[in-house]
Design an enzyme around this catalytic site. Structure first.
Site, PDB file in Angstrom:
ATOM      1  N   GLU A  38      36.133  37.417  27.474  1.00  0.00           N
ATOM      2  CA  GLU A  38      36.719  36.400  26.504  1.00  0.00           C
ATOM      3  C   GLU A  38      37.871  35.385  26.963  1.00  0.00           C
ATOM      4  O   GLU A  38      38.951  36.539  27.261  1.00  0.00           O
ATOM      5  CB  GLU A  38      36.932  37.148  24.794  1.00  0.00           C
ATOM      6  CG  GLU A  38      37.493  35.958  23.775  1.00  0.00           C
ATOM      7  CD  GLU A  38      38.003  36.896  23.011  1.00  0.00           C
ATOM      8  OE1 GLU A  38      37.945  36.342  21.296  1.00  0.00           O
ATOM      9  OE2 GLU A  38      38.690  38.300  22.686  1.00  0.00           O
ATOM     10  N   LYS A 107      32.288  31.612  17.514  1.00  0.00           N
ATOM     11  CA  LYS A 107      33.016  34.145  17.161  1.00  0.00           C
ATOM     12  C   LYS A 107      32.980  33.338  15.032  1.00  0.00           C
ATOM     13  O   LYS A 107      33.662  32.511  15.006  1.00  0.00           O
ATOM     14  CB  LYS A 107      34.302  33.923  17.852  1.00  0.00           C
ATOM     15  CG  LYS A 107      34.684  35.221  17.227  1.00  0.00           C
ATOM     16  CD  LYS A 107      36.204  35.299  18.187  1.00  0.00           C
ATOM     17  CE  LYS A 107      36.390  36.962  18.006  1.00  0.00           C
ATOM     18  NZ  LYS A 107      38.261  37.270  18.231  1.00  0.00           N
ATOM     19  N   CYS A 148      34.320  39.441  20.581  1.00  0.00           N
ATOM     20  CA  CYS A 148      35.799  40.755  20.137  1.00  0.00           C
ATOM     21  C   CYS A 148      35.701  40.762  19.062  1.00  0.00           C
ATOM     22  O   CYS A 148      34.783  42.208  18.454  1.00  0.00           O
ATOM     23  CB  CYS A 148      37.092  39.879  20.344  1.00  0.00           C
ATOM     24  SG  CYS A 148      38.094  40.701  20.708  1.00  0.00           S
TER      25      CYS A 148
END
Length: 269
Positions: A38, A107, A148
């Site tokens: 990331e 995300k 994440c």
């Protein structure tokens, strides 16, 4: 499938980060797929996201496309700050061995936490959320992609598995509070829940950074076994995924194919 994880240090120099990521990718010739961490080209800091950002087709995107083509590699480009219409997204681009972009994941679940005595961070101060469930097809089967904090949402991972995902890929940057508590737990749990491989790829730990990543990039198999765990420093790890393991586990414990009751009737005594 031979999967390479690039656990690299990320500096404040975007050009140097891109050059270094390209160099590390070239060191894994012979891998089938590679995944970067990331924010691989940008310090993980709200003050940096917009300044380091680029639209799709920018310098980072071009490097990833070119490298995938040169190496004949399926490449999950970690994530980078993507600019569009005045907004900034935490975005992962995926490239096939011809260098074509075949998937993009923004995300969905922004990292807004305030742990007493631990980590405080608010991605939503700078970033905008995506809203797409992201899957892509490969010669080894369908892959699901999240970033994440997305990994914490079991519903998202289950949807990807029910849509055919055999591997869940997660570029991530857990920190020194959430990493030791939940990193391995979540990767193993999602693997067992969905009877698939899970792959979490982190930046290397830098104690001098404003945000200190946990490291410990990890691969888990559908039984929840940890196949590989990196340390905290830089590492390029190649792990072989035996895709027949997925079908074997799903035959032995037919969870995904079992009939489910979506609405439960509550009976009062």
């Amino acid at each position: 499938m031979r999967l390479a994880q690039i656990q690299m240090h990320v500096t404040a120099d975007k050009t140097a980060n891109l050059r270094y990521a390209e160099e590390l990718l070239h060191s894994v010739r012979g891998a089938d797929m590679a995944i970067l961490p990331e924010m691989f080209c940008c310090p993980y800091d709200n003050s940096c996201f917009r300044a380091y950002g680029e639209p799709a087709g920018g310098a980072a995107y071009q490097m990833l496309s070119r490298t995938a083509r040169e190496l004949g590699l399926w490449l999950v480009g970690g994530s980078l700050p993507e600019l569009e219409a005045g907004r900034v997204y935490n975005t992962s681009f995926v490239f096939d061995p011809q260098g074509a972009c075949i998937a993009r994941h923004r995300k969905m679940h922004l990292f807004d936490i305030d742990v007493e005595g631990g980590q405080r961070f608010r991605e939503s101060d700078t970033l905008s959320p995506g809203n797409d469930v992201t899957l892509f097809d490969t010669p080894w089967g369908r892959m699901g992609l999240c970033i994440c904090f997305d990994l914490r949402f079991e519903e998202l991972c289950r949807v990807m598995a029910l849509e055919g995902a055999r591997v869940l890929l997660a570029p991530a940057a857990f920190n020194m509070t959430t990493g030791p508590a939940h990193w391995e737990l979540l990767l193993r749990q999602r693997a067992v829940d969905n009877q698939c491989f899970t792959v979490g790829t982190s930046p290397a730990r830098d104690e001098s950074a404003s945000y200190v990543a946990w490291g410990n990039s990890m691969v888990c198999d559908p039984w929840g076994t940890v196949l590989h765990c990196c340390g905290v420093g830089e590492e390029v790890a190649v792990t072989e995924l035996d895709m027949t393991r997925i079908d074997a586990v799903r035959r032995q414990l037919p969870i995904l194919s079992a009939r489910r009751t979506d609405v439960y009737e509550l009976r009062r005594v």
